[in-house]
Enzyme design. Structure first.
Site, PDB file in Angstrom:
ATOM      1  N   ALA A 134      29.970  68.709 -27.254  1.00  0.00           N
ATOM      2  CA  ALA A 134      29.069  69.262 -28.273  1.00  0.00           C
ATOM      3  C   ALA A 134      29.148  68.528 -29.596  1.00  0.00           C
ATOM      4  CB  ALA A 134      29.436  70.738 -28.477  1.00  0.00           C
ATOM      5  N   ASN A 179      37.433  78.452 -29.211  1.00  0.00           N
ATOM      6  CA  ASN A 179      37.981  77.133 -28.850  1.00  0.00           C
ATOM      7  C   ASN A 179      39.493  77.159 -28.975  1.00  0.00           C
ATOM      8  OD1 ASN A 179      35.233  76.263 -29.070  1.00  0.00           O
ATOM      9  ND2 ASN A 179      36.003  74.184 -29.375  1.00  0.00           N
ATOM     10  N   THR A 221      39.392  69.328 -21.697  1.00  0.00           N
ATOM     11  CA  THR A 221      39.955  68.821 -22.965  1.00  0.00           C
ATOM     12  C   THR A 221      40.177  69.991 -23.918  1.00  0.00           C
ATOM     13  OG1 THR A 221      38.789  66.736 -22.637  1.00  0.00           O
ATOM     14  CG2 THR A 221      39.492  67.263 -24.886  1.00  0.00           C
ATOM     15  N   SER A 229      36.326  62.249 -19.532  1.00  0.00           N
ATOM     16  CA  SER A 229      35.768  61.517 -18.383  1.00  0.00           C
ATOM     17  C   SER A 229      34.325  61.934 -18.145  1.00  0.00           C
ATOM     18  CB  SER A 229      36.595  61.796 -17.120  1.00  0.00           C
ATOM     19  OG  SER A 229      36.459  63.170 -16.770  1.00  0.00           O
ATOM     20  N   HIS A 276      24.910  71.359 -23.439  1.00  0.00           N
ATOM     21  CA  HIS A 276      26.298  71.515 -23.909  1.00  0.00           C
ATOM     22  C   HIS A 276      27.148  71.720 -22.659  1.00  0.00           C
ATOM     23  CE1 HIS A 276      29.538  73.979 -26.225  1.00  0.00           C
ATOM     24  NE2 HIS A 276      29.957  72.787 -25.868  1.00  0.00           N
ATOM     25  N   ASP A 277      28.136  70.883 -22.447  1.00  0.00           N
ATOM     26  CA  ASP A 277      28.890  70.956 -21.189  1.00  0.00           C
ATOM     27  C   ASP A 277      29.483  72.336 -20.963  1.00  0.00           C
ATOM     28  OD1 ASP A 277      31.853  68.986 -22.189  1.00  0.00           O
ATOM     29  OD2 ASP A 277      30.901  70.718 -23.105  1.00  0.00           O
ATOM     30  N   THR A 278      29.891  72.993 -22.036  1.00  0.00           N
ATOM     31  CA  THR A 278      30.469  74.335 -21.856  1.00  0.00           C
ATOM     32  C   THR A 278      29.403  75.329 -21.427  1.00  0.00           C
ATOM     33  OG1 THR A 278      32.079  73.792 -23.589  1.00  0.00           O
ATOM     34  CG2 THR A 278      31.916  76.102 -22.953  1.00  0.00           C
ATOM     35  N   GLN A 281      46.882  65.639 -22.372  1.00  0.00           N
ATOM     36  CA  GLN A 281      46.252  64.314 -22.252  1.00  0.00           C
ATOM     37  C   GLN A 281      46.917  63.328 -23.222  1.00  0.00           C
ATOM     38  OE1 GLN A 281      42.070  65.045 -23.023  1.00  0.00           O
ATOM     39  NE2 GLN A 281      41.801  66.162 -21.097  1.00  0.00           N
TER      40      GLN A 281
HETATM   41  N1  LIG Z   1      45.667  67.791 -10.291  1.00  0.00           N
HETATM   42  C1  LIG Z   1      45.757  68.274 -11.521  1.00  0.00           C
HETATM   43  N2  LIG Z   1      46.847  68.993 -11.868  1.00  0.00           N
HETATM   44  C2  LIG Z   1      46.963  69.507 -13.120  1.00  0.00           C
HETATM   45  N3  LIG Z   1      46.025  69.367 -14.085  1.00  0.00           N
HETATM   46  C3  LIG Z   1      44.924  68.664 -13.770  1.00  0.00           C
HETATM   47  C4  LIG Z   1      44.720  68.091 -12.481  1.00  0.00           C
HETATM   48  N4  LIG Z   1      43.520  67.456 -12.495  1.00  0.00           N
HETATM   49  C5  LIG Z   1      42.985  67.625 -13.737  1.00  0.00           C
HETATM   50  N5  LIG Z   1      43.833  68.347 -14.493  1.00  0.00           N
HETATM   51  C6  LIG Z   1      43.627  68.764 -15.874  1.00  0.00           C
HETATM   52  O1  LIG Z   1      42.219  68.776 -16.139  1.00  0.00           O
HETATM   53  C7  LIG Z   1      41.961  68.070 -17.360  1.00  0.00           C
HETATM   54  C8  LIG Z   1      40.584  67.427 -17.312  1.00  0.00           C
HETATM   55  O2  LIG Z   1      39.670  68.491 -17.118  1.00  0.00           O
HETATM   56  P1  LIG Z   1      38.116  68.153 -16.927  1.00  0.00           P
HETATM   57  O3  LIG Z   1      37.937  67.150 -15.856  1.00  0.00           O
HETATM   58  O4  LIG Z   1      37.418  69.464 -16.823  1.00  0.00           O
HETATM   59  O5  LIG Z   1      37.819  67.505 -18.336  1.00  0.00           O
HETATM   60  P2  LIG Z   1      36.554  66.560 -18.675  1.00  0.00           P
HETATM   61  O6  LIG Z   1      35.347  67.201 -18.065  1.00  0.00           O
HETATM   62  O7  LIG Z   1      36.869  65.196 -18.305  1.00  0.00           O
HETATM   63  O8  LIG Z   1      36.520  66.638 -20.235  1.00  0.00           O
HETATM   64  P3  LIG Z   1      35.907  67.839 -21.091  1.00  0.00           P
HETATM   65  O9  LIG Z   1      36.940  68.907 -21.070  1.00  0.00           O
HETATM   66  O10 LIG Z   1      35.697  67.253 -22.412  1.00  0.00           O
HETATM   67  O11 LIG Z   1      34.660  68.258 -20.389  1.00  0.00           O
HETATM   68  C9  LIG Z   1      43.044  67.045 -17.455  1.00  0.00           C
HETATM   69  O12 LIG Z   1      43.295  66.749 -18.826  1.00  0.00           O
HETATM   70  C10 LIG Z   1      44.247  67.749 -16.825  1.00  0.00           C
HETATM   71  O13 LIG Z   1      44.995  68.425 -17.799  1.00  0.00           O
HETATM   72  C1  LIG Z   2      33.595  70.047 -30.042  1.00  0.00           C
HETATM   73  C2  LIG Z   2      33.193  71.177 -29.146  1.00  0.00           C
HETATM   74  O1  LIG Z   2      33.674  72.383 -29.603  1.00  0.00           O
HETATM   75  C3  LIG Z   2      33.710  70.861 -27.802  1.00  0.00           C
HETATM   76  O2  LIG Z   2      32.862  69.831 -27.371  1.00  0.00           O
HETATM   77  C4  LIG Z   2      33.598  72.023 -26.814  1.00  0.00           C
HETATM   78  O3  LIG Z   2      32.560  72.894 -27.157  1.00  0.00           O
HETATM   79  C5  LIG Z   2      33.248  71.388 -25.570  1.00  0.00           C
HETATM   80  O4  LIG Z   2      32.103  71.170 -25.339  1.00  0.00           O
HETATM   81  C6  LIG Z   2      34.355  71.033 -24.638  1.00  0.00           C
HETATM   82  O5  LIG Z   2      33.899  70.231 -23.614  1.00  0.00           O
HETATM   83 MG   LIG Z   3      34.064  68.585 -18.608  1.00  0.00          MG
END
Ligand SMILES: Nc1ncnc2c1ncn2[C@@H]1O[C@H](COP(=O)(O)OP(=O)(O)OP(=O)(O)O)[C@@H](O)[C@H]1O
Ligand SMILES: C[C@H](O)[C@H](O)[C@@H](O)C(=O)CO
Ligand SMILES: [Mg+2]
Length: 485
Positions: free
Chosen positions: A79, A294, A257, A13, A234-236, A302
């Site tokens: 990344a 990682n 994720t 997202s 890099h988001d991390t 998901q």
């Molecule tokens: N209310 C909740 N209860 C349990 N788990 C949740 C809840 N809300 C979000 N999550 C977990 O958080 C995850 C998403 O995390 P986050 O929003 O940090 O990811 P992202 O920023 O969209 O993607 P990325 O990890 O690539 O940055 C979901 O897949 C879910 O497993």
């Molecule tokens: C592919 C990368 O390892 C992955 O994107 C991780 O580093 C990350 O940024 C998770 O949001």
């Molecule tokens: Mg994120």
């Protein structure tokens, strides 16, 4: 009142978030949220980069409608993935998603020339089959020859808004092409790819001021007057900046994720053992290093949620898991079979059957298997981090969406014996905002920024409960056997 806007786009997202200082606290307002995800066609996986760009513009229009006339703006994304630009500055082809299987065939020929031990000695970056090094090796040679510039995804989004090309260094480090000693692209690795250094724009530090959005764009879409500041793209890297830690001995788990578990170091740790245990030295902001590993994190749940037609929310899946006895079925979440299977639920069931375990049946049983396995993974890697760094973390900061998973946060504390401080969920966006605030002079440094987050956002603490350690010890033994198989 200054406005700071963060664009944070993860693999699942994206969101635009407004940061504002009010009475000595930082407040967050979500301006716009949108889905992200790769799609498959002609046998490959691609991101819809035009969709992401449109959503950024839509979010900025909404910011204007909220009364934001003037702001700074920073962008961060996942990344390793990149965009090719031709001589006219137009994108060449589509943007491959890192879960595409094309790189599997690239690893052996790359390692035939540069064994992984040499790549690691140069870069200190963990082996992931989808590192940009392997992606570029697998990329069509004609397209690479036609490309004048190679930008990583967030660099490209900055370019679309500003017309300026740059290569932000925290994200550039995830390519596995940067040399730790020279702090630039490694000539041997570029030679292997047949790419001149000139195809990559200059490495740029987070906090660099990039200037305004192109006037014609701002006018056409009625955007706020934005000054672009280079985030830790890099988001991390941004997530780690947003960890509300204090003191010296803490570890982080950026839980989205991916689960990125690690510590913040002032110098890289690219030892033989760190390589053998596949730990990475991604470059952080302000001269730090993100020594981490990682783990295939919430990607697992998901995909299971998708297998069940998204009929359960994540909170509902956690509730279903709570009703299932612990540790009945376990998986090695980092097994490559879970990188991008056709059906995650079936893949988990096959793994359990093949390892003579109870096969999880219901969504709750599958979710419990995932959360138990992740908690045990975190325990294993926290103990490895302590051994490798000589630092015993007193607190594990869990940030990102996973901080909302109370079951997993508590379980992680119980299994690891380390107190967990959960939150903020939007630590990535917060870290993005902190760089803007430091660059704008609103705060002095990241220490002040983390203190600001500590006093502005609730942090949920989970203390180890000293549960039936016999059952946990038995689960640890079974899990260790799975990892060793
Ligand atoms: N209310 C909740 N209860 C349990 N788990 C949740 C809840 N809300 C979000 N999550 C977990 O958080 C995850 C998403 O995390 P986050 O929003 O940090 O990811 P992202 O920023 O969209 O993607 P990325 O990890 O690539 O940055 C979901 O897949 C879910 O497993
Ligand atoms: C592919 C990368 O390892 C992955 O994107 C991780 O580093 C990350 O940024 C998770 O949001
Ligand atoms: Mg994120």
């Amino acid at each position: 009142m200054r406005d700071y806007v963060a664009v944070d786009i993860g693999a699942s997202s994206g969101r635009l978030v407004r940061g504002e200082m009010q009475d000595g606290r930082l407040s967050l307002q979500e301006i716009h949220r949108f889905d992200n995800g790769f799609h498959e066609h002609d046998g490959h996986c691609y991101w819809d980069i035009d969709h992401l760009y449109r959503e950024i513009l839509r979010g900025l229009q909404q910011a204007r409608q909220l009364g934001i006339e003037r702001c700074t703006l920073g962008i961060d994304t996942w990344a390793v993935d990149y965009v090719l630009l031709d001589g006219k500055g137009e994108r060449i082809g589509e943007v491959y998603a890192y879960r595409d299987s094309r790189t599997l065939g690239a690893v052996p020929p790359v390692h035939a020339v540069h064994p992984f031990s040499r790549i690691y000695e140069k870069t200190g970056i963990q082996h992931l089959t989808f590192n940009t090094l392997y992606q570029l090796y697998a990329h069509d040679r004609m397209e690479l020859a036609e490309a004048q510039d190679i930008l990583l995804v967030p660099d490209y989004l900055y370019y679309l808004l500003s017309g300026r090309k740059m290569n932000e260094l925290t994200n550039a480090s995830t390519t596995a092409l940067l040399n730790l000693k020279t702090r630039d692209y490694d000539p041997d690795l570029l030679e292997l790819l047949g790419l001149p250094r000139s195809k990559f724009p200059s490495l740029t530090e987070p906090g660099t001021r990039l200037g305004a959005i192109k006037p014609e764009l701002a006018q056409a879409y009625d955007l706020p007057e934005c000054e672009l500041i280079v985030a830790a793209t890099h988001d991390t890297a941004s997530a780690v900046l947003g960890v509300p830690a204090s003191g010296a001995s803490w570890a982080y788990l950026s839980s989205g994720t991916w689960s990125l578990i690690g510590v913040e170091l002032q110098t890289p740790l690219a030892t033989k053992e760190a390589m053998e245990r596949n730990y990475t030295n991604e470059w952080g902001a302000y001269g730090t290093f993100r020594f981490l590993k990682n783990i295939m994190g919430m990607w697992l749940i998901q995909e299971v949620r998708k297998d069940y037609g998204k009929q359960h929310s994540y909170a509902e899946l956690v509730k279903l898991a709570e009703a299932v006895p612990p540790f009945r079925s376990l998986i090695d979440s980092n097994d490559d079979r879970f990188l991008n299977p056709a059906n995650m639920t079936e893949e988990i069931r096959r793994f359990c059957a093949a390892t003579d375990q109870l096969v999880p049946d219901t969504p709750g049983e599958v979710a419990r298997c995932i959360f138990d396995s992740l908690a045990l993974s975190y325990d294993v890697y926290l103990k490895e981090l302590e051994r490798l760094t000589g630092q015993k973390p007193e607190t594990l900061h869990i940030v990102g969406g996973g901080a909302n998973n109370a079951l997993l946060c508590q379980w992680t504390a119980d299994v690891s014996g380390i107190p967990v401080a959960a939150g903020p969920t939007e630590s990535t966006a917060l870290g993005n905002l902190l760089v803007q605030m430091i660059s704008s002079g609103a705060i002095r440094d990241i220490g002040e920024g983390r203190e600001l987050i500590r006093r502005s956002f609730p942090i949920q603490t989970y203390v180890p409960r000293g549960l039936n350690t016999g059952r946990i010890t038995e689960a640890r033994r079974r899990f260790a056997d799975l990892l060793a198989r």
